[in-house]
Structure formats: structure tokens, C-alpha cells
Design a protein around this motif. Sequence first.
Motif, PDB file in Angstrom:
ATOM      1  N   VAL A 129       0.824  -1.206   0.000  1.00  0.00           N
ATOM      2  CA  VAL A 129       0.000   0.000   0.000  1.00  0.00           C
ATOM      3  C   VAL A 129       0.860   1.259   0.000  1.00  0.00           C
ATOM      4  CG1 VAL A 129      -1.811   1.213   1.300  1.00  0.00           C
ATOM      5  CG2 VAL A 129      -1.837  -1.259   1.160  1.00  0.00           C
ATOM      6  N   GLY A 130       2.113   1.126   0.423  1.00  0.00           N
ATOM      7  CA  GLY A 130       3.002   2.276   0.457  1.00  0.00           C
ATOM      8  C   GLY A 130       2.708   3.222   1.611  1.00  0.00           C
ATOM      9  N   GLN A 131       2.184   2.702   2.690  1.00  0.00           N
ATOM     10  CA  GLN A 131       1.896   3.524   3.867  1.00  0.00           C
ATOM     11  C   GLN A 131       2.709   3.032   5.051  1.00  0.00           C
ATOM     12  OE1 GLN A 131      -1.999   4.579   5.129  1.00  0.00           O
ATOM     13  NE2 GLN A 131      -2.872   4.257   3.098  1.00  0.00           N
ATOM     14  N   GLU A 132       3.236   3.965   5.796  1.00  0.00           N
ATOM     15  CA  GLU A 132       3.983   3.605   6.998  1.00  0.00           C
ATOM     16  C   GLU A 132       3.330   4.157   8.254  1.00  0.00           C
ATOM     17  OE1 GLU A 132       7.937   3.183   7.179  1.00  0.00           O
ATOM     18  OE2 GLU A 132       8.049   2.282   5.203  1.00  0.00           O
ATOM     19  N   ARG A 133       2.359   5.093   8.083  1.00  0.00           N
ATOM     20  CA  ARG A 133       1.707   5.693   9.250  1.00  0.00           C
ATOM     21  C   ARG A 133       0.186   5.748   9.087  1.00  0.00           C
ATOM     22  NH1 ARG A 133       3.814   8.681  13.150  1.00  0.00           N
ATOM     23  NH2 ARG A 133       2.054  10.071  12.976  1.00  0.00           N
TER      24      ARG A 133
END
Length: 174
Positions: A129-133
Motif C-alpha cells: 500500500v506504500g503507507q507507513e503511518r
Amino acid sequence: MNDASEPGPGRKRDRDAEGRARNARPRDGLGRPLPYGSPGVARQPEGLTRTPQDTVDEAQALLDGGRPFHAHEVFEDAWKTGPVEERALWRGLAQLAVGLTHAARGNASGGARLLRRGAGALEEWAREVGQERPYGMEVAQLIAWARESAAVVEREATPLDARAWAPRLRGERR
């Protein structure tokens, strides 16, 4: 007629008011079933649809209170009712909470395995998804916490204190 919360003669499973199978035995803070009639801790209502922020807030409060089994139920609701693209996130978080539950109950191998499985699921979700937060949660820190906790569980082979080992979902300091 028997109360739906307690099985009686000829009754094979506990049932809720709608007739669905549901274990009605009271549970302790780590989700272990207690004998009928024993005082237990309040259970999380199941099947609720919460906002993601409410899910994170409620799960964190439960984790801080040493109740990772109950936090897992909150994450499980988000996993089952949330958007398809977020289900792996919530499932991974539920696995972390269940891993901590097993580790606190003294099940070192199951605890370590579920902590690593949850870390892997979060890592894969964040990469895809390319999300870290998401929702302010620090996924990289949660992954590191889970792997470190799994190593401690295996090395120490004694129950973890669920409250002391509770992860900080948003990376906040205690």
C-alpha cells in the motif's frame, strides 16, 4: 427454559439471543475462559463498526490495561468490517495482539509465532500500500516491537507482563 448465556442439559453450545453459537463463559483479562458464575472482565462487544481512529484508541486503551485479547477483538472487528484494502492491516494488528496474549499466558512458541506472523503481515501491507503511518500508527516501530518481543518470549520462556510489554500503536512515549 435455560438462559442463553449458560448451557444446560441437552444444550451443546452457548447461544446468543439470535441463536448464534457464542461462548458465554466469563473470561479473565487475558481472555481465558473461567467457570460459569465466576466474576470475569467485561467482554468487548463483537461486530461493531468503529472509525479507524476509534479502533486504534480503543485497542490502545485495552493494551495499556494489560488486555491484549480484548484489543485483538477490536482489531478483528475492523478487519471484518473495514475496507478490503485495509483488512490485511487490521488482521496483522490482531495477530500482534493475539501473539502478546499467548506470550502473557505462557505459550512461548505460539506467542512468538503469532508476533512474527503479525509483523510479516504488517510489513507486507505497508509495502503493497506504500503507507507507513496509517491513522498515525507507526508500522515500522510495531514490526520492530513484534520481532523483539518474539525473541524475548523465546529466550525467556516465561510469561510476559502484557501491560509492561504493550506496544505503542502510534509510537507515543509512555
